[in-house]
Design a protein around this motif. Structure first.
Motif, PDB file in Angstrom:
ATOM      1  N   LEU A 139       0.875  -1.165   0.000  1.00  0.00           N
ATOM      2  CA  LEU A 139       0.000   0.000   0.000  1.00  0.00           C
ATOM      3  C   LEU A 139       0.910   1.212   0.000  1.00  0.00           C
ATOM      4  CD1 LEU A 139      -2.585  -1.143   2.697  1.00  0.00           C
ATOM      5  CD2 LEU A 139      -2.747  -1.369   0.225  1.00  0.00           C
ATOM      6  N   LEU A 140       0.892   1.981  -1.068  1.00  0.00           N
ATOM      7  CA  LEU A 140       1.897   3.008  -1.301  1.00  0.00           C
ATOM      8  C   LEU A 140       1.260   4.384  -1.495  1.00  0.00           C
ATOM      9  CD1 LEU A 140       4.905   3.690  -1.919  1.00  0.00           C
ATOM     10  CD2 LEU A 140       4.488   2.904  -4.255  1.00  0.00           C
ATOM     11  N   ASP A 141       1.649   5.322  -0.640  1.00  0.00           N
ATOM     12  CA  ASP A 141       1.192   6.703  -0.753  1.00  0.00           C
ATOM     13  C   ASP A 141       1.766   7.305  -2.042  1.00  0.00           C
ATOM     14  OD1 ASP A 141       0.157   9.240  -0.176  1.00  0.00           O
ATOM     15  OD2 ASP A 141       1.808   9.747   1.176  1.00  0.00           O
ATOM     16  N   VAL A 142       0.948   8.029  -2.767  1.00  0.00           N
ATOM     17  CA  VAL A 142       1.393   8.641  -4.010  1.00  0.00           C
ATOM     18  C   VAL A 142       2.265   9.866  -3.730  1.00  0.00           C
ATOM     19  CG1 VAL A 142       0.651   9.851  -6.108  1.00  0.00           C
ATOM     20  CG2 VAL A 142      -0.573   7.813  -5.350  1.00  0.00           C
ATOM     21  N   ASN A 143       1.794  10.733  -2.850  1.00  0.00           N
ATOM     22  CA  ASN A 143       2.442  12.033  -2.617  1.00  0.00           C
ATOM     23  C   ASN A 143       3.343  11.978  -1.390  1.00  0.00           C
ATOM     24  OD1 ASN A 143       1.022  13.509  -4.743  1.00  0.00           O
ATOM     25  ND2 ASN A 143      -0.779  13.039  -3.507  1.00  0.00           N
ATOM     26  N   MET A 144       4.634  11.777  -1.646  1.00  0.00           N
ATOM     27  CA  MET A 144       5.622  11.777  -0.569  1.00  0.00           C
ATOM     28  C   MET A 144       6.771  12.686  -0.990  1.00  0.00           C
ATOM     29  SD  MET A 144       5.829   7.777   0.609  1.00  0.00           S
ATOM     30  CE  MET A 144       6.343   7.156  -0.987  1.00  0.00           C
ATOM     31  N   PRO A 145       7.404  13.333  -0.013  1.00  0.00           N
ATOM     32  CA  PRO A 145       8.568  14.149  -0.360  1.00  0.00           C
ATOM     33  C   PRO A 145       9.740  13.257  -0.769  1.00  0.00           C
ATOM     34  CG  PRO A 145       8.259  14.084   2.013  1.00  0.00           C
ATOM     35  CD  PRO A 145       7.086  13.377   1.400  1.00  0.00           C
ATOM     36  N   GLY A 146      10.652  13.810  -1.518  1.00  0.00           N
ATOM     37  CA  GLY A 146      11.783  13.007  -1.992  1.00  0.00           C
ATOM     38  C   GLY A 146      11.309  12.074  -3.080  1.00  0.00           C
ATOM     39  N   MET A 147      11.412  10.811  -2.825  1.00  0.00           N
ATOM     40  CA  MET A 147      10.968   9.794  -3.785  1.00  0.00           C
ATOM     41  C   MET A 147       9.458   9.604  -3.634  1.00  0.00           C
ATOM     42  SD  MET A 147      12.330   5.864  -4.004  1.00  0.00           S
ATOM     43  CE  MET A 147      13.607   5.952  -5.220  1.00  0.00           C
TER      44      MET A 147
ATOM     45  N   ILE B 151      -0.936  -1.142  -4.460  1.00  0.00           N
ATOM     46  CA  ILE B 151      -2.162  -0.353  -4.402  1.00  0.00           C
ATOM     47  C   ILE B 151      -1.754   1.051  -3.980  1.00  0.00           C
ATOM     48  CG2 ILE B 151      -4.416  -0.020  -3.320  1.00  0.00           C
ATOM     49  CD1 ILE B 151      -4.515  -3.066  -2.854  1.00  0.00           C
ATOM     50  N   PHE B 152      -1.986   2.016  -4.858  1.00  0.00           N
ATOM     51  CA  PHE B 152      -1.666   3.403  -4.526  1.00  0.00           C
ATOM     52  C   PHE B 152      -2.758   3.974  -3.634  1.00  0.00           C
ATOM     53  CE2 PHE B 152       1.183   3.438  -8.267  1.00  0.00           C
ATOM     54  CZ  PHE B 152       2.301   4.008  -7.663  1.00  0.00           C
ATOM     55  N   ILE B 153      -2.329   4.736  -2.647  1.00  0.00           N
ATOM     56  CA  ILE B 153      -3.258   5.422  -1.757  1.00  0.00           C
ATOM     57  C   ILE B 153      -3.008   6.911  -1.898  1.00  0.00           C
ATOM     58  CG2 ILE B 153      -3.941   5.786   0.644  1.00  0.00           C
ATOM     59  CD1 ILE B 153      -3.164   2.925   1.202  1.00  0.00           C
ATOM     60  N   THR B 154      -4.085   7.656  -2.089  1.00  0.00           N
ATOM     61  CA  THR B 154      -3.935   9.102  -2.242  1.00  0.00           C
ATOM     62  C   THR B 154      -5.117   9.837  -1.628  1.00  0.00           C
ATOM     63  OG1 THR B 154      -3.550  10.890  -3.819  1.00  0.00           O
ATOM     64  CG2 THR B 154      -4.979   9.098  -4.553  1.00  0.00           C
ATOM     65  N   ALA B 155      -4.828  11.011  -1.112  1.00  0.00           N
ATOM     66  CA  ALA B 155      -5.875  11.871  -0.572  1.00  0.00           C
ATOM     67  C   ALA B 155      -6.469  12.746  -1.669  1.00  0.00           C
ATOM     68  CB  ALA B 155      -5.310  12.753   0.538  1.00  0.00           C
ATOM     69  N   PHE B 156      -5.795  12.778  -2.810  1.00  0.00           N
ATOM     70  CA  PHE B 156      -6.223  13.632  -3.906  1.00  0.00           C
ATOM     71  C   PHE B 156      -6.953  12.813  -4.944  1.00  0.00           C
ATOM     72  CE2 PHE B 156      -2.265  15.265  -2.128  1.00  0.00           C
ATOM     73  CZ  PHE B 156      -2.700  16.501  -1.680  1.00  0.00           C
ATOM     74  N   VAL B 157      -7.938  13.428  -5.551  1.00  0.00           N
ATOM     75  CA  VAL B 157      -8.646  12.768  -6.638  1.00  0.00           C
ATOM     76  C   VAL B 157      -7.680  12.704  -7.818  1.00  0.00           C
ATOM     77  CG1 VAL B 157     -10.596  12.864  -8.218  1.00  0.00           C
ATOM     78  CG2 VAL B 157     -10.881  13.570  -5.837  1.00  0.00           C
ATOM     79  N   ALA B 158      -7.420  11.508  -8.280  1.00  0.00           N
ATOM     80  CA  ALA B 158      -6.483  11.326  -9.393  1.00  0.00           C
ATOM     81  C   ALA B 158      -7.245  11.444 -10.709  1.00  0.00           C
ATOM     82  CB  ALA B 158      -5.819   9.966  -9.285  1.00  0.00           C
ATOM     83  N   ASP B 159      -6.705  12.230 -11.607  1.00  0.00           N
ATOM     84  CA  ASP B 159      -7.326  12.289 -12.916  1.00  0.00           C
ATOM     85  C   ASP B 159      -6.876  11.064 -13.724  1.00  0.00           C
ATOM     86  OD1 ASP B 159      -4.773  12.803 -13.972  1.00  0.00           O
ATOM     87  OD2 ASP B 159      -5.133  14.943 -14.198  1.00  0.00           O
ATOM     88  N   GLU B 160      -7.416  10.934 -14.903  1.00  0.00           N
ATOM     89  CA  GLU B 160      -7.130   9.749 -15.719  1.00  0.00           C
ATOM     90  C   GLU B 160      -5.650   9.634 -16.062  1.00  0.00           C
ATOM     91  OE1 GLU B 160      -9.222   7.138 -16.395  1.00  0.00           O
ATOM     92  OE2 GLU B 160     -10.440   8.232 -14.963  1.00  0.00           O
TER      93      GLU B 160
ATOM     94  N   LEU C 204      -6.696   3.435  -3.919  1.00  0.00           N
ATOM     95  CA  LEU C 204      -7.588   3.684  -2.787  1.00  0.00           C
ATOM     96  C   LEU C 204      -7.496   5.166  -2.481  1.00  0.00           C
ATOM     97  CD1 LEU C 204      -6.943   0.809  -0.215  1.00  0.00           C
ATOM     98  CD2 LEU C 204      -9.092   1.331  -1.355  1.00  0.00           C
ATOM     99  N   PHE C 205      -8.632   5.764  -2.199  1.00  0.00           N
ATOM    100  CA  PHE C 205      -8.664   7.181  -1.872  1.00  0.00           C
ATOM    101  C   PHE C 205      -8.960   7.332  -0.392  1.00  0.00           C
ATOM    102  CE2 PHE C 205      -9.708   6.751  -6.334  1.00  0.00           C
ATOM    103  CZ  PHE C 205      -8.806   7.638  -6.899  1.00  0.00           C
ATOM    104  N   THR C 206      -8.284   8.290   0.243  1.00  0.00           N
ATOM    105  CA  THR C 206      -8.535   8.533   1.655  1.00  0.00           C
ATOM    106  C   THR C 206      -9.669   9.540   1.791  1.00  0.00           C
ATOM    107  OG1 THR C 206      -6.818  10.228   1.703  1.00  0.00           O
ATOM    108  CG2 THR C 206      -6.187   8.020   2.386  1.00  0.00           C
ATOM    109  N   PRO C 207     -10.479   9.416   2.811  1.00  0.00           N
ATOM    110  CA  PRO C 207     -10.378   8.418   3.864  1.00  0.00           C
ATOM    111  C   PRO C 207     -10.724   7.021   3.344  1.00  0.00           C
ATOM    112  CG  PRO C 207     -12.385   9.704   4.146  1.00  0.00           C
ATOM    113  CD  PRO C 207     -11.636  10.312   3.009  1.00  0.00           C
ATOM    114  N   VAL C 208      -9.938   6.053   3.769  1.00  0.00           N
ATOM    115  CA  VAL C 208     -10.104   4.672   3.329  1.00  0.00           C
ATOM    116  C   VAL C 208     -11.311   4.054   4.042  1.00  0.00           C
ATOM    117  CG1 VAL C 208      -9.036   2.382   3.372  1.00  0.00           C
ATOM    118  CG2 VAL C 208      -7.664   4.388   2.814  1.00  0.00           C
TER     119      VAL C 208
END
Length: 174
Positions: A56-64, A85-94, A109-113
């Motif tokens: 389960l991997l956050d999309v938006n992280m500093p650095g990498m 499975i990418f997890i993001t708080a932001f609505v991802a566009d196509e 997966l979008f937060t809140p999960v």
């Protein structure tokens, strides 16, 4: 046999705690282990030492960021098939979704999960990892009886030998 492992990667301490706590409450009943990482670099170190059923991997992280982390994970043959499975708080566009799938994502997966959705998704990957390990430990699948060297097979008659040689067998009288 080791339990399947789930890696949760998130730079936000509160989000990481929430996800790992949620997963940990099901870990005993579903026989898996939860490992956490606070960065893409830390996730790569974990992937070097463990095999994972799913990440389960956050999309938006500093650095990498999550995309770079996923790409690095899938560049190594040993970890190339780990589902992410990418997890993001932001609505991802196509285009973001396409980029994620190109980097090896199997889902978003979008937060809140929603806990039930998370459970349904990770359960599939834990079950697949468990089956895969069982198959690997059992060795190659059993050969059909007609191919097993420990079983005596009836000797082919002359007709059958000619058919194996490529010659047309004579018709049987009967």
């Amino acid at each position: 046999m080791d339990k399947p492992k789930i890696l949760v990667v998130n730079d936000d301490a509160n989000s990481l705690f929430a996800l790992t706590s949620l997963l940990s409450q099901w870990a005993a009943q579903d026989h898996y282990e939860v490992i956490s990482a606070r960065s893409g670099e830390e996730a790569l170190r974990e992937v070097l030492t463990h095999d994972f059923a799913v990440i389960l991997l956050d999309v938006n992280m500093p650095g990498m960021d999550g995309f770079e982390t996923a790409e690095a994970i899938h560049q190594r043959p040993r970890s190339a098939d780990i589902p992410i499975i990418f997890i993001t708080a932001f609505v991802a566009d196509e285009l973001d979704r396409l980029k994620a799938y190109q980097k090896g994502a199997v889902d978003f997966l979008f937060t809140p999960v929603i806990p039930q959705v998370l459970y349904a998704k990770i359960s599939v990957f834990v079950a697949l990892a468990t089956k895969k390990r069982g198959i690997a430990q059992a060795g190659a699948p059993a050969e059909p009886a007609h191919h097993r060297p420990d079983r005596q097979q009836p000797a082919p008659d002359a007709r059958d030998r000619r058919a194996q040689d490529g010659r047309t067998p004579e018709p049987r009288e009967g």
